[in-house]
Motif scaffolding. Structure first.
Motif, PDB file in Angstrom:
ATOM      1  N   GLU A 118      -6.717  -9.348   2.127  1.00  0.00           N
ATOM      2  CA  GLU A 118      -7.905  -9.104   1.193  1.00  0.00           C
ATOM      3  C   GLU A 118      -8.417  -7.813   1.572  1.00  0.00           C
ATOM      4  O   GLU A 118      -8.694  -7.519   2.725  1.00  0.00           O
ATOM      5  CB  GLU A 118      -8.936 -10.196   1.275  1.00  0.00           C
ATOM      6  N   THR A 119      -8.400  -6.795   0.849  1.00  0.00           N
ATOM      7  CA  THR A 119      -8.854  -5.539   1.026  1.00  0.00           C
ATOM      8  C   THR A 119      -9.616  -5.315  -0.269  1.00  0.00           C
ATOM      9  O   THR A 119      -9.857  -6.005  -1.217  1.00  0.00           O
ATOM     10  CB  THR A 119      -7.811  -4.439   1.210  1.00  0.00           C
ATOM     11  N   ASN A 120     -10.295  -3.917  -0.225  1.00  0.00           N
ATOM     12  CA  ASN A 120     -10.989  -3.437  -1.364  1.00  0.00           C
ATOM     13  C   ASN A 120     -10.323  -2.353  -2.320  1.00  0.00           C
ATOM     14  O   ASN A 120     -10.704  -1.999  -3.161  1.00  0.00           O
ATOM     15  CB  ASN A 120     -12.331  -2.871  -1.085  1.00  0.00           C
ATOM     16  N   GLU A 121      -8.888  -2.503  -2.089  1.00  0.00           N
ATOM     17  CA  GLU A 121      -7.975  -1.911  -2.954  1.00  0.00           C
ATOM     18  C   GLU A 121      -7.992  -2.524  -4.368  1.00  0.00           C
ATOM     19  O   GLU A 121      -8.177  -3.751  -4.496  1.00  0.00           O
ATOM     20  CB  GLU A 121      -6.563  -1.927  -2.397  1.00  0.00           C
ATOM     21  N   GLN A 122      -7.971  -1.556  -5.340  1.00  0.00           N
ATOM     22  CA  GLN A 122      -7.935  -2.060  -6.852  1.00  0.00           C
ATOM     23  C   GLN A 122      -6.527  -1.698  -7.474  1.00  0.00           C
ATOM     24  O   GLN A 122      -6.231  -0.559  -7.073  1.00  0.00           O
ATOM     25  CB  GLN A 122      -9.034  -1.439  -7.579  1.00  0.00           C
ATOM     26  N   GLU A 123      -5.931  -2.431  -8.224  1.00  0.00           N
ATOM     27  CA  GLU A 123      -4.772  -1.861  -8.897  1.00  0.00           C
ATOM     28  C   GLU A 123      -5.096  -0.676  -9.676  1.00  0.00           C
ATOM     29  O   GLU A 123      -6.214  -0.875 -10.457  1.00  0.00           O
ATOM     30  CB  GLU A 123      -4.195  -2.983  -9.753  1.00  0.00           C
ATOM     31  N   VAL A 124      -4.229   0.343  -9.979  1.00  0.00           N
ATOM     32  CA  VAL A 124      -4.677   1.461 -10.639  1.00  0.00           C
ATOM     33  C   VAL A 124      -3.540   1.521 -11.895  1.00  0.00           C
ATOM     34  O   VAL A 124      -2.385   1.427 -11.576  1.00  0.00           O
ATOM     35  CB  VAL A 124      -4.572   2.798 -10.001  1.00  0.00           C
ATOM     36  N   VAL A 125      -3.975   1.564 -12.920  1.00  0.00           N
ATOM     37  CA  VAL A 125      -3.217   1.924 -14.177  1.00  0.00           C
ATOM     38  C   VAL A 125      -3.645   3.007 -14.784  1.00  0.00           C
ATOM     39  O   VAL A 125      -4.552   3.342 -15.306  1.00  0.00           O
ATOM     40  CB  VAL A 125      -3.208   0.696 -15.122  1.00  0.00           C
ATOM     41  N   GLU A 126      -2.708   4.034 -14.961  1.00  0.00           N
ATOM     42  CA  GLU A 126      -3.131   5.182 -15.674  1.00  0.00           C
ATOM     43  C   GLU A 126      -1.920   5.675 -16.434  1.00  0.00           C
ATOM     44  O   GLU A 126      -0.711   5.275 -16.386  1.00  0.00           O
ATOM     45  CB  GLU A 126      -3.347   6.437 -14.490  1.00  0.00           C
ATOM     46  N   LEU A 169       4.001  -2.654  -3.847  1.00  0.00           N
ATOM     47  CA  LEU A 169       4.607  -1.663  -3.255  1.00  0.00           C
ATOM     48  C   LEU A 169       4.096  -1.469  -1.711  1.00  0.00           C
ATOM     49  O   LEU A 169       3.085  -1.786  -1.274  1.00  0.00           O
ATOM     50  CB  LEU A 169       3.848  -0.437  -3.907  1.00  0.00           C
ATOM     51  N   PRO A 170       5.128  -1.324  -1.000  1.00  0.00           N
ATOM     52  CA  PRO A 170       5.158  -1.346   0.758  1.00  0.00           C
ATOM     53  C   PRO A 170       3.886  -0.407   1.322  1.00  0.00           C
ATOM     54  O   PRO A 170       3.681  -0.834   2.381  1.00  0.00           O
ATOM     55  CB  PRO A 170       6.402  -1.105   1.112  1.00  0.00           C
ATOM     56  N   TRP A 171       3.645   0.747   0.709  1.00  0.00           N
ATOM     57  CA  TRP A 171       2.399   1.432   1.326  1.00  0.00           C
ATOM     58  C   TRP A 171       1.112   0.770   1.278  1.00  0.00           C
ATOM     59  O   TRP A 171       0.234   1.685   1.803  1.00  0.00           O
ATOM     60  CB  TRP A 171       2.710   2.897   0.705  1.00  0.00           C
ATOM     61  N   SER A 172       0.939  -0.022   0.396  1.00  0.00           N
ATOM     62  CA  SER A 172      -0.521  -0.401   0.247  1.00  0.00           C
ATOM     63  C   SER A 172      -1.183  -1.006   1.370  1.00  0.00           C
ATOM     64  O   SER A 172      -0.541  -1.559   2.205  1.00  0.00           O
ATOM     65  CB  SER A 172      -0.277  -1.615  -1.129  1.00  0.00           C
ATOM     66  N   LYS A 173      -2.467  -0.530   1.360  1.00  0.00           N
ATOM     67  CA  LYS A 173      -3.297  -1.243   2.575  1.00  0.00           C
ATOM     68  C   LYS A 173      -3.330  -2.640   2.536  1.00  0.00           C
ATOM     69  O   LYS A 173      -3.588  -3.305   3.603  1.00  0.00           O
ATOM     70  CB  LYS A 173      -4.688  -0.648   2.530  1.00  0.00           C
ATOM     71  N   SER A 174      -3.017  -3.351   1.365  1.00  0.00           N
ATOM     72  CA  SER A 174      -3.206  -4.786   1.396  1.00  0.00           C
ATOM     73  C   SER A 174      -2.210  -5.595   1.847  1.00  0.00           C
ATOM     74  O   SER A 174      -1.990  -6.801   2.207  1.00  0.00           O
ATOM     75  CB  SER A 174      -3.631  -5.160   0.034  1.00  0.00           C
ATOM     76  N   ILE A 175      -0.991  -4.788   2.317  1.00  0.00           N
ATOM     77  CA  ILE A 175       0.179  -5.343   3.008  1.00  0.00           C
ATOM     78  C   ILE A 175      -0.157  -5.542   4.350  1.00  0.00           C
ATOM     79  O   ILE A 175      -0.196  -4.546   5.096  1.00  0.00           O
ATOM     80  CB  ILE A 175       1.584  -4.481   2.668  1.00  0.00           C
ATOM     81  N   ALA A 176      -0.194  -6.730   4.791  1.00  0.00           N
ATOM     82  CA  ALA A 176      -0.633  -6.982   6.217  1.00  0.00           C
ATOM     83  C   ALA A 176       0.423  -6.849   7.305  1.00  0.00           C
ATOM     84  O   ALA A 176       0.258  -6.574   8.239  1.00  0.00           O
ATOM     85  CB  ALA A 176      -1.032  -8.613   6.309  1.00  0.00           C
TER      86      ALA A 176
END
Length: 308
Positions: free
Chosen positions: A37-45, A115-122
């Motif tokens: 769990e992190t405070n990251e949010q999915e981004v759609v643009e 995506l592997p660079w995400s901070k939520s990947i433990a």
């Protein structure tokens, strides 16, 4: 944008969205493996070209497009959009492809993978996309009867880095990369066929796509980490039949990637078809405005008809 010369093609593509049945479902109904769990949010643009670009995927999904039951061939294609393992060109190399498949009676299922660079990947960031890919094809097979699909006619298609993920699934489908969650995980993750479109295949230099390599294995990976996801090294006689497409002038992912994989398939007597165009660049998707390339999906449809 140039007008298409064949009005019937334009009409068919416009009608795609009206005919396909669409639903979205979570890939992991319980615990998402290797994630914290992190405070990251999915981004759609939207990019400058109007392409839907998704980053920071937190909850991977399947977006399912089904043809009318009377039109269904029983075939399905699980689609992995590209984006260098940094983002997903979600409509351009995902939902647009799925809708096009339904015109031919083929179910199209788009995977919104992590995506592997995400901070939520433990941990284990190099296998996180493969976890999602294995789970995706298992879910599709587990729903085969409900979706009018034949379990032995489920293939995969990947574009660019999504092509790397597809080829990873096609060569590492038996690898245990996550713990069983439900009955779906008892099903084989082996695709029945593959379509790799301007794919990243190797993580070895000089032919690799640097962005994909760094995202997956970091700046200074070990030889073992590079070899594990250099998929031309893992082809064997059980690798699924493969359709390959690339352009010689691709200056993002060298055409050598496709050639390496074709040579590996040939060495193991795996049926393979390769189309290499002199021009086209990278990331052309359906290529509807390119007079030379715009027929490639029809070549793929013809190839599918003749699969054993």
């Amino acid at each position: 944008m140039k007008l298409l010369k064949k009005p019937t093609l334009l009409i068919a593509l416009i009608s795609i969205g009206m005919s396909a049945q669409q639903t979205t479902m979570p890939l992991w109904p319980n615990t998402i493996p290797n994630q914290k769990e992190t405070n990251e949010q999915e981004v759609v643009e939207h990019t400058e070209d109007g392409i839907i670009w998704i980053t920071n995927v937190q909850k991977p999904t399947l977006e399912v497009y089904l043809p009318a039951k009377k039109n269904a061939t029983g075939q399905a294609v699980v689609i992995f959009p590209g984006g260098g393992y940094h983002g997903l060109a979600y409509d351009w190399e995902g939902t647009d492809i799925a809708k096009t498949l339904t015109v031919k009676g083929i179910a199209g299922i788009v995977v919104k993978y992590r995506l592997p660079w995400s901070k939520s990947i433990a941990k284990g960031k190099n296998v996180v996309p493969l976890q999602d890919a294995q789970r995706a094809i298992r879910i599709v097979k587990s729903n085969a009867e409900e979706w009018n699909i034949s379990e032995d006619k489920v293939g995969i298609m990947g574009f660019s880095a999504g092509g790397h993920l597809a080829s990873s699934l096609g060569t590492h489908y038996d690898d245990k990369v996550y713990e069983r969650q439900d009955d779906a995980d008892d099903i084989s993750a082996r695709p029945n066929f593959m379509a790799l479109i301007y794919p990243v295949i190797t993580l070895g230099v000089p032919s690799t796509h640097t962005g994909s390599r760094v995202s997956l294995v970091g700046e200074n990976p070990t030889d073992d980490a590079v070899d594990y996801l250099s998929n031309e090294k893992h082809v064997d006689a059980e690798t699924p039949p493969t359709f390959l497409l690339h352009a010689m002038d691709d200056d993002v992912v060298p055409v050598a990637n496709t050639i390496l994989f074709f040579d590996a398939l040939k060495a193991h007597n795996v049926p393979a078809t390769m189309h290499v165009y002199p021009t086209g660049g990278h990331g052309f998707s359906l290529a509807l405005t390119d007079e030379k390339l715009k027929n490639w999906m029809n070549l793929f449809f013809d190839w599918m008809v003749h699969l054993d």
